[in-house]
Design a protein around this motif. Sequence first.
Motif, PDB file in Angstrom:
ATOM      1  N   GLY A  50       0.813  -1.208   0.000  1.00 17.70           N
ATOM      2  CA  GLY A  50       0.000   0.000   0.000  1.00 17.70           C
ATOM      3  C   GLY A  50       0.847   1.260   0.000  1.00 17.70           C
ATOM      4  O   GLY A  50       0.537   2.238  -0.691  1.00 17.70           O
ATOM      5  N   ALA A  51       1.928   1.249   0.766  1.00 21.08           N
ATOM      6  CA  ALA A  51       2.838   2.395   0.794  1.00 21.08           C
ATOM      7  C   ALA A  51       3.495   2.596  -0.571  1.00 21.08           C
ATOM      8  O   ALA A  51       3.598   3.718  -1.075  1.00 21.08           O
ATOM      9  N   PRO A 103       0.931   6.487   4.787  1.00 23.56           N
ATOM     10  CA  PRO A 103       0.327   5.739   5.897  1.00 23.56           C
ATOM     11  C   PRO A 103      -1.153   5.413   5.659  1.00 23.56           C
ATOM     12  O   PRO A 103      -1.613   4.322   6.006  1.00 23.56           O
ATOM     13  N   ALA A 104      -1.880   6.344   5.060  1.00 25.07           N
ATOM     14  CA  ALA A 104      -3.300   6.100   4.803  1.00 25.07           C
ATOM     15  C   ALA A 104      -3.490   4.917   3.852  1.00 25.07           C
ATOM     16  O   ALA A 104      -4.372   4.070   4.058  1.00 25.07           O
ATOM     17  N   SER A 105      -2.674   4.846   2.821  1.00 24.33           N
ATOM     18  CA  SER A 105      -2.768   3.750   1.866  1.00 24.33           C
ATOM     19  C   SER A 105      -2.342   2.427   2.498  1.00 24.33           C
ATOM     20  O   SER A 105      -2.981   1.390   2.279  1.00 24.33           O
ATOM     21  N   LEU A 113      -4.264  -2.726   4.291  1.00 25.84           N
ATOM     22  CA  LEU A 113      -4.256  -3.736   5.352  1.00 25.84           C
ATOM     23  C   LEU A 113      -5.689  -4.019   5.799  1.00 25.84           C
ATOM     24  O   LEU A 113      -6.082  -5.179   5.958  1.00 25.84           O
ATOM     25  N   THR A 114      -6.470  -2.974   5.984  1.00 26.24           N
ATOM     26  CA  THR A 114      -7.872  -3.137   6.390  1.00 26.24           C
ATOM     27  C   THR A 114      -8.655  -3.900   5.334  1.00 26.24           C
ATOM     28  O   THR A 114      -9.398  -4.839   5.649  1.00 26.24           O
ATOM     29  N   TYR A 115      -8.482  -3.518   4.078  1.00 27.17           N
ATOM     30  CA  TYR A 115      -9.170  -4.206   2.988  1.00 27.17           C
ATOM     31  C   TYR A 115      -8.838  -5.695   2.975  1.00 27.17           C
ATOM     32  O   TYR A 115      -9.735  -6.544   2.904  1.00 27.17           O
ATOM     33  N   THR A 145     -11.480 -12.160   6.222  1.00 29.31           N
ATOM     34  CA  THR A 145     -12.497 -12.535   7.201  1.00 29.31           C
ATOM     35  C   THR A 145     -13.803 -12.926   6.509  1.00 29.31           C
ATOM     36  O   THR A 145     -14.434 -13.919   6.878  1.00 29.31           O
ATOM     37  N   LEU A 146     -14.206 -12.180   5.504  1.00 31.25           N
ATOM     38  CA  LEU A 146     -15.466 -12.442   4.823  1.00 31.25           C
ATOM     39  C   LEU A 146     -15.427 -13.687   3.964  1.00 31.25           C
ATOM     40  O   LEU A 146     -16.470 -14.313   3.722  1.00 31.25           O
ATOM     41  N   THR A 147     -14.257 -14.082   3.486  1.00 28.42           N
ATOM     42  CA  THR A 147     -14.153 -15.240   2.616  1.00 28.42           C
ATOM     43  C   THR A 147     -13.711 -16.508   3.340  1.00 28.42           C
ATOM     44  O   THR A 147     -13.664 -17.567   2.733  1.00 28.42           O
TER      45      THR A 147
END
Length: 122
Positions: free
Chosen positions: A45-46, A103-105, A110-112, A118-120
Amino acid sequence: MRDGIPHGVWFASYEYAKTELTCYRLREKESKTAEDDIAIPMISGAFAATTAWVVGYPADLIKTRIQAGSGNGIMGTTRDIINESGWRGLYNGLTLKLLRAVPASAIGFLTYESVAKTLTSD
């Protein structure tokens, strides 16, 4: 145009870095999984944010100048920036943008990845 190309670069860079880092981790650890490694989506992401902003920052700067009323069209504003500060002028302020975007990316991807996993999962 200002958003389309950088966003494409952002996602393509993320996938490229994630694939390369995952392959590297699997080779180095000689394990069958690198899925639990939180560093992979964060570093990817960074990398993606840095790559996307390096590509898109000049267009964003030109747009901002035009919106602020100090620009004279796309070409005129570009010419003004280059005349004032040289080609490097197209990247004035990039460091501050990266201090926010990197940092936001990293946290966003990481959240995505965590939510997707978790969902899969069964």
